[in-house]
Design a protein around this motif. Structure first.
Motif, PDB file in Angstrom:
ATOM      1  N   HIS A  56       0.493  -1.424   0.006  1.00 17.61           N
ATOM      2  CA  HIS A  56       0.193   0.572  -0.174  1.00 17.61           C
ATOM      3  C   HIS A  56       1.170   1.203  -0.141  1.00 17.61           C
ATOM      4  O   HIS A  56       0.454   2.547  -0.637  1.00 17.61           O
ATOM      5  CB  HIS A  56      -1.001   0.197   1.208  1.00 17.61           C
ATOM      6  CG  HIS A  56      -0.397  -0.027   2.343  1.00 17.61           C
ATOM      7  ND1 HIS A  56       0.100  -0.839   3.347  1.00 17.61           N
ATOM      8  CD2 HIS A  56       0.257   1.073   3.224  1.00 17.61           C
ATOM      9  CE1 HIS A  56       0.241  -0.700   4.271  1.00 17.61           C
ATOM     10  NE2 HIS A  56       0.566   0.615   4.533  1.00 17.61           N
ATOM     11  N   GLN A  57       2.061   1.196   1.095  1.00 17.99           N
ATOM     12  CA  GLN A  57       2.337   2.459   0.496  1.00 17.99           C
ATOM     13  C   GLN A  57       3.376   2.214  -0.659  1.00 17.99           C
ATOM     14  O   GLN A  57       4.995   1.709  -0.213  1.00 17.99           O
ATOM     15  CB  GLN A  57       3.397   2.952   1.764  1.00 17.99           C
ATOM     16  CG  GLN A  57       4.436   4.149   2.458  1.00 17.99           C
ATOM     17  CD  GLN A  57       5.042   4.303   3.328  1.00 17.99           C
ATOM     18  OE1 GLN A  57       4.681   3.763   3.924  1.00 17.99           O
ATOM     19  NE2 GLN A  57       5.471   5.558   3.697  1.00 17.99           N
ATOM     20  N   THR A  58       3.462   3.593  -1.860  1.00 12.22           N
ATOM     21  CA  THR A  58       4.346   3.434  -2.673  1.00 12.22           C
ATOM     22  C   THR A  58       5.509   4.548  -3.059  1.00 12.22           C
ATOM     23  O   THR A  58       4.856   5.726  -3.065  1.00 12.22           O
ATOM     24  CB  THR A  58       3.690   3.013  -4.371  1.00 12.22           C
ATOM     25  OG1 THR A  58       2.551   1.848  -4.164  1.00 12.22           O
ATOM     26  CG2 THR A  58       4.279   2.835  -5.451  1.00 12.22           C
ATOM     27  N   LEU A  59       6.793   4.252  -3.140  1.00 13.12           N
ATOM     28  CA  LEU A  59       6.795   5.566  -2.833  1.00 13.12           C
ATOM     29  C   LEU A  59       7.619   5.596  -4.536  1.00 13.12           C
ATOM     30  O   LEU A  59       8.247   4.348  -5.143  1.00 13.12           O
ATOM     31  CB  LEU A  59       7.897   5.272  -2.863  1.00 13.12           C
ATOM     32  CG  LEU A  59       7.713   5.961  -0.782  1.00 13.12           C
ATOM     33  CD1 LEU A  59       9.097   5.478  -0.184  1.00 13.12           C
ATOM     34  CD2 LEU A  59       7.151   6.766  -0.690  1.00 13.12           C
ATOM     35  N   THR A  60       8.072   6.714  -5.295  1.00 15.20           N
ATOM     36  CA  THR A  60       8.857   6.530  -6.525  1.00 15.20           C
ATOM     37  C   THR A  60      10.281   7.098  -6.589  1.00 15.20           C
ATOM     38  O   THR A  60      10.275   8.158  -5.836  1.00 15.20           O
ATOM     39  CB  THR A  60       7.889   6.972  -7.977  1.00 15.20           C
ATOM     40  OG1 THR A  60       6.963   6.464  -8.157  1.00 15.20           O
ATOM     41  CG2 THR A  60       8.948   7.382  -9.282  1.00 15.20           C
ATOM     42  N   LEU A  61      11.083   5.890  -6.671  1.00 14.56           N
ATOM     43  CA  LEU A  61      12.574   6.673  -6.425  1.00 14.56           C
ATOM     44  C   LEU A  61      13.617   7.241  -7.413  1.00 14.56           C
ATOM     45  O   LEU A  61      13.282   5.975  -8.567  1.00 14.56           O
ATOM     46  CB  LEU A  61      13.461   5.279  -5.266  1.00 14.56           C
ATOM     47  CG  LEU A  61      13.408   5.126  -4.265  1.00 14.56           C
ATOM     48  CD1 LEU A  61      13.605   3.996  -4.128  1.00 14.56           C
ATOM     49  CD2 LEU A  61      12.725   6.010  -3.386  1.00 14.56           C
ATOM     50  N   LYS A  62      13.987   7.931  -7.675  1.00 14.25           N
ATOM     51  CA  LYS A  62      15.891   8.594  -7.899  1.00 14.25           C
ATOM     52  C   LYS A  62      16.554   8.023  -7.783  1.00 14.25           C
ATOM     53  O   LYS A  62      16.864   8.514  -6.744  1.00 14.25           O
ATOM     54  CB  LYS A  62      14.949   9.551  -8.966  1.00 14.25           C
ATOM     55  CG  LYS A  62      14.867  10.405  -8.416  1.00 14.25           C
ATOM     56  CD  LYS A  62      14.037  12.216  -8.134  1.00 14.25           C
ATOM     57  CE  LYS A  62      14.334  13.176  -7.910  1.00 14.25           C
ATOM     58  NZ  LYS A  62      15.276  13.847  -7.205  1.00 14.25           N
ATOM     59  N   ALA A  63      17.532   8.451  -8.504  1.00 12.15           N
ATOM     60  CA  ALA A  63      19.009   8.671  -8.686  1.00 12.15           C
ATOM     61  C   ALA A  63      19.223   9.966  -7.518  1.00 12.15           C
ATOM     62  O   ALA A  63      18.897  10.745  -7.993  1.00 12.15           O
ATOM     63  CB  ALA A  63      19.707   9.081  -9.846  1.00 12.15           C
ATOM     64  N   GLY A  64      20.254   9.539  -6.630  1.00 16.02           N
ATOM     65  CA  GLY A  64      19.967  10.326  -5.272  1.00 16.02           C
ATOM     66  C   GLY A  64      19.342  10.204  -4.017  1.00 16.02           C
ATOM     67  O   GLY A  64      19.576  10.886  -3.274  1.00 16.02           O
TER      68      GLY A  64
END
Length: 299
Positions: A56-64
């Motif tokens: 249920h807890q979704t995060l979009t991650l990127k460089a850094g």
């Protein structure tokens, strides 16, 4: 000297590095990891991905970006374009500390450094309960550097390796907790320390755990009425103030009992109890055994 509750808790947890690896991914991919209850952390070096905790807890991650789960729950790590019916994949080991997901030829779309550690303190769940479930830090590339140092120290067999790893992990966890981007409104210690009214009360409890604190005393530290302080503390930290104080006192008592250098009477005084018998009753109620037995089992 100013007391830092986050640093105290991390130190008491006795974190040690267990595994660190570089993972490269290409194409559409999905990785599932089952809950272990142990700390899990990840730094994104290149590319973008998505991670979902407990469905249920979704995060979009990127460089850094850097993400930490003090007690790892079920998670799904996947490419942004992963179809809903895409099966989970198992990373392929290329060599020591280096894994690949998806086609092995061609450049990687994503590079991330993943780490797992463990807490040496018995009953660490007591302290972990005071920390956020998920910590996200945005645009702080120094976490990749810290993880690189941990990885190198894990691979090498040099003198004082365990001590160096313990200190590096402590720095990593403390830095993550104090640098975190708010991703959830869930209550916890970090939110309490970020509240200008509650921070003073929290630091006072950590600085003087043996003081006979009352809710009124702590409310005065926060410049709030008793009722306003109680409601605010409960809402932001997640537990009533005296329950938080009890958790912290019991954690300190366990550490002192494991150390074995103080008599139970002295430990009782250190953690705010007027007599050994009063402390023993409170300790047994909290842990299920009297302090003398706990000390023998921990020896």
């Amino acid at each position: 000297m100013t007391v830092d509750p986050l640093a105290e808790i991390v130190t008491l947890l006795q974190p040690t590095a267990r595994l660190s690896k570089l993972v490269e991914c290409s194409g559409a991919w999905r990785i599932r990891r089952e809950a272990t209850g142990e700390p899990f952390y990840c730094a994104i070096l290149e590319g973008t991905c998505r991670v979902t905790f407990d469905g249920h807890q979704t995060l979009t991650l990127k460089a850094g970006d850097f993400v930490l789960a003090p007690a790892m729950r079920d998670l799904v790590n996947e490419s942004i374009d992963a179809a809903t019916n895409l099966p989970a994949m198992v990373p392929t080991k290329i060599n020591e500390g280096y894994f690949r997901v998806g086609p092995h030829d061609g450049p990687a779309d994503l590079r991330m450094r993943i780490g797992h550690c463990s807490f040496g303190a018995p009953d660490s769940a007591l302290l972990v309960s005071l920390l956020p479930e998920v910590v996200l830090v945005r645009d702080k590339t120094r976490f990749a550097t810290l993880m690189q140092l941990i990885d190198e120290e894990t691979q090498d067999r040099r003198a004082a390796r365990e001590l160096v790893l313990e200190r590096l992990i402590e720095v990593l966890l403390i830095e993550a907790l104090r640098s975190a981007t708010e991703t959830t409104s869930a209550p916890g210690l970090r939110r309490g320390l970020a509240d200008e009214r509650l921070a003073g009360a929290l630091r006072a409890m950590h600085a003087r755990p043996g003081h006979p604190w009352t809710v009124v005393d702590l409310a005065n530290r926060a410049s709030l009425s008793r009722s306003a302080f109680f409601a605010r503390f409960n809402r932001i930290v997640g537990v009533p103030p005296m329950e938080y104080l009890l958790v912290w006192r019991m954690a300190l008592a366990k550490q002192l009992l494991r150390d074995g250098s103080l008599a139970i009477e002295d430990i009782a005084e250190r953690v705010g109890y007027g007599s050994a018998s009063t402390f023993s009753v409170a300790f047994a109620r909290n842990t299920g055994m009297p302090p003398a037995r706990y000390a023998r089992m921990a020896a």
